[in-house]
Design a protein around this motif. Sequence first.
Motif: not given
Length: 72
Positions: A4-27
């Motif tokens: 998963i690529s988090d474009l414009g990730c900022g402070s990581g709020l959206s990145t954290e949600l992506l990690e929770q939803r897809w814990p096996e994905a490389a982000i």
Amino acid sequence: MEAISDLGCGSGLSTELLEQRWPEAAIVGIDQSPDMLKAAATRVPLAIFRQGDIGNFVAHEPQRSEERRVGK
């Protein structure tokens, strides 16, 4: 989901949600601000963060074993 690529990730709020939803994905989080990348790396230490312009983004598939780094 493998990567998963988090474009414009900022402070990581959206990145954290992506990690929770897809814990096996490389982000990978991309942002222009070194300060935001540092905050994101603190919030989501298992993700990879790189400084860059999302207008020039080219997708790739990082390996989970790839060293986690900020601004590279």
